[in-house]
Every structure is written in C-alpha cells, then in structure tokens.
Design an enzyme around this catalytic site. Structure first.
Site, short mmCIF file in Angstrom:
data_model
loop_
_atom_site.label_atom_id
_atom_site.label_comp_id
_atom_site.label_asym_id
_atom_site.label_seq_id
_atom_site.Cartn_x
_atom_site.Cartn_y
_atom_site.Cartn_z
N ASP A 67 10.24 0.18 -0.02
CA ASP A 67 9.60 -1.15 -0.02
C ASP A 67 10.44 -2.16 0.76
OD1 ASP A 67 7.94 0.16 -1.94
OD2 ASP A 67 9.28 -0.49 -3.54
N GLU A 119 -1.93 -1.81 -2.48
CA GLU A 119 -0.73 -2.52 -2.90
C GLU A 119 0.12 -2.82 -1.67
OE1 GLU A 119 1.25 0.21 -5.55
OE2 GLU A 119 2.15 1.36 -3.90
#
Length: 319
Positions: free
Chosen positions: A24, A204
């Site tokens: 991420d 997401e």
C-alpha cells in the site's frame, strides 16, 4: 524460502522493487523538494515515515516511527495503508485501524483515522490524533485519500454498505476540514465485473490523478493474492465530482498480474512525479504466485515504481 529481492535502485520500469516488504505504498513529493514515503508494514502495528531527495534514495532512507497502535480497543490492530498529505500548512496521515475486543481480533472491523503534525518536518514534532472520520455508516471502512479540486477538498474511500453485497465500494464526499466530511458520501463504484469479485467483492485503495482535463481515480479489486488488480474511473475536470453519473469506469483492469515480468497481484497504488517532472506510478506487487496461508499475512508485497505513459487521448497507460 526467502523471496526478498531488489537492488535498492529506482528501477522505473517497475520490474525490480524499490522497497521490500512495504505494501500500500504512498509517495508524496512536497514543495520542500523531499519525497515522503509511508506504507503498511508487515507487522501492521505502527506507522513509519521516511524521506529522501530522490526516489532511489527512499530505498535506504531511515524510517521514523511516528505512531504505534493502541494496546486495546479502537486503533489497536491491523494498521493499514497510511497516507501522508500536507494541507494548509500542516501534515496529516490518513490510515485504517481495527478495534479488538476479548473475542475479536479486529480483522475487517476497520475504521478510518487521521493524525496531524504542525512541524515543518513530519519526521519530527508531535503527531496528534484527530479521531475517526465519521461517514454514513458505522461499518468496515478504509483506504482514505484526499485531494483538492477547484477550491474544494474531497475524500475518497472504501466502505461496506450494509445494503450492498460484498466487502467494499468506493465513495466520495467534500470535506469540512481534513478530518471531517461536509456531506454524506456518494458511491462511485462497486464490484460488478468478474475481475473485481475473485475471492472477495472488493473496490478499495483509491488514488487520484488530475491530468489532461480529467480527474482519474485508480482503485484495486479482488483478493490480495495474484488476482489483485487495478481498475480506473475518470470524470471531466469541470464536472460535479459528487454526481456518480459523470464518472466512467473501465470494463477491464488497467494493471494486473504479469507472469512474464514476474509481478503478481499489483495494486494499491499512488502517484508521484519524478525528479524531471514526469509522472510515476507507485504500487505494490509480489514476485511469486504461490502463497502459503492467508495472503494478508504474507509479508512480501514490495513497493515498485514505474513511469506512467499517456496515450494519444490523454489517458494513462499503466503497463
């Protein structure tokens, strides 16, 4: 077997990792000339920030631990996907954290939170907890990102709507301040294509890029194994971004597993600019396909950087 690889060199072809075991990834180039980097660490227990004068320098830069999880209750487990932003003279970190109880380890019980730091250098000074970002529902929510457009600051994030099957959809809302929404969010996309529904129904990890008269939002879909991939939304820059009808969604993923290059499950990206001003795509991926156990606990999602190309119509080309 040790799968960690990498050279420590900023390979902007996106073939070799820049930073090992950081998922991420978020890279922000500030007006002070420094690149700031934060990401999920494999232990999911803290937030680190590092900085360097170059993209390549981030690989060897010393991380500073700026916040650690609470011992129990809210913000006590599974610290995921921090992002660092500079807004109105202060630094902010957006992140997701789970809350644990005696009977719950907090997995998929995340909420979104904000930290603030008034120091010029965010590796120094005090990070103050500004609290939870309150949304339309008290449900699983994560991956908040923020951007300013035409005088309005927006939040884009992923959340579970109790009335919609699946794990998370993407929403957008204007903000009253860096930790408060000014209006309820509206849905931009939900998992509807087969490639968004493998393992889990997931949209997401949004990231925003404004170029060529358009606002682009990338996002990630499906489970976090080799099925993980990236989708793309776009809207005209002069449109009302809170009107779902102005957004167009790609029917196919724009970045997916590339076995020829040995990249598996690319996703949860961010955008930054190179030292020469060119656009860069920052993302995580694994260098192998077979995972033992739950993919969430496999530590070898590495940070990659790739030059972002543009087609004749002014749309990004990811790989």
């Amino acid at each position: 077997m040790d799968h960690t690889v990498g050279t420590g060199i900023a390979d902007t072809s996106g073939v070799q990792p820049l930073i090992l075991q950081r998922a991420d990834p978020w890279v922000y180039r500030h007006s002070d000339g420094w690149y700031y980097f934060t990401a999920s660490v494999p232990e999911y227990d803290r937030i680190e920030v590092r900085r360097a004068r170059t993209i390549a320098g981030l690989a060897s830069a010393e991380p500073a631990v700026v916040w650690r999880r609470h011992p129990s209750g809210p913000m006590s487990a599974n610290i995921w996907a921090p992002e660092i932003h500079h807004i109105d003279g202060k630094w902010y970190i957006y992140f997701a954290a789970a809350r644990t109880t005696e009977t719950n380890d907090g997995l998929f019980d995340h909420r979104m939170y904000v930290l603030e730091n008034a120091s010029a250098n965010p590796l120094e000074g005090e990070w103050v907890e500004k609290g939870q970002i309150r949304t339309m529902w008290e449900t699983f929510s994560l991956d908040a990102t923020t951007f300013e457009h035409r005088g309005t600051r927006y939040l884009v994030w992923a959340q579970k709507d109790p009335a919609i099957a699946g794990n998370s959809n993407l929403y957008i809302a204007p903000m009253a301040n860096p930790w408060t929404l000014a209006a309820p969010g509206v849905m931009l996309t939900k998992p509807e294509y087969e490639w968004e529904r493998i393992g889990f129904y997931v949209n997401e990890g949004p990231a925003v890029l404004k170029r060529n008269g358009r606002v682009f939002v990338t996002y990630s879909a499906s489970a976090t194994d080799h099925h993980y991939c990236m989708g793309l939304l776009e809207a005209p820059e002069d449109a009302d971004l809170t009107d779902p009808s102005v957004w167009t969604k790609s029917p196919v993923p724009v970045l997916a597993t590339d076995e020829a290059r040995g990249l598996y499950g690319p996703g949860h990206n961010s955008f930054t600019v190179a030292e020469d001003g060119g656009d860069l795509l920052v993302f995580h991926a694994r260098t192998y396909k077979e995972i033992v156990g739950d993919p969430l606990y496999d530590p070898n999602r590495h940070t990659f950087v790739r030059k972002l190309a543009w087609d004749a119509d002014g749309r990004p080309v990811f790989g």
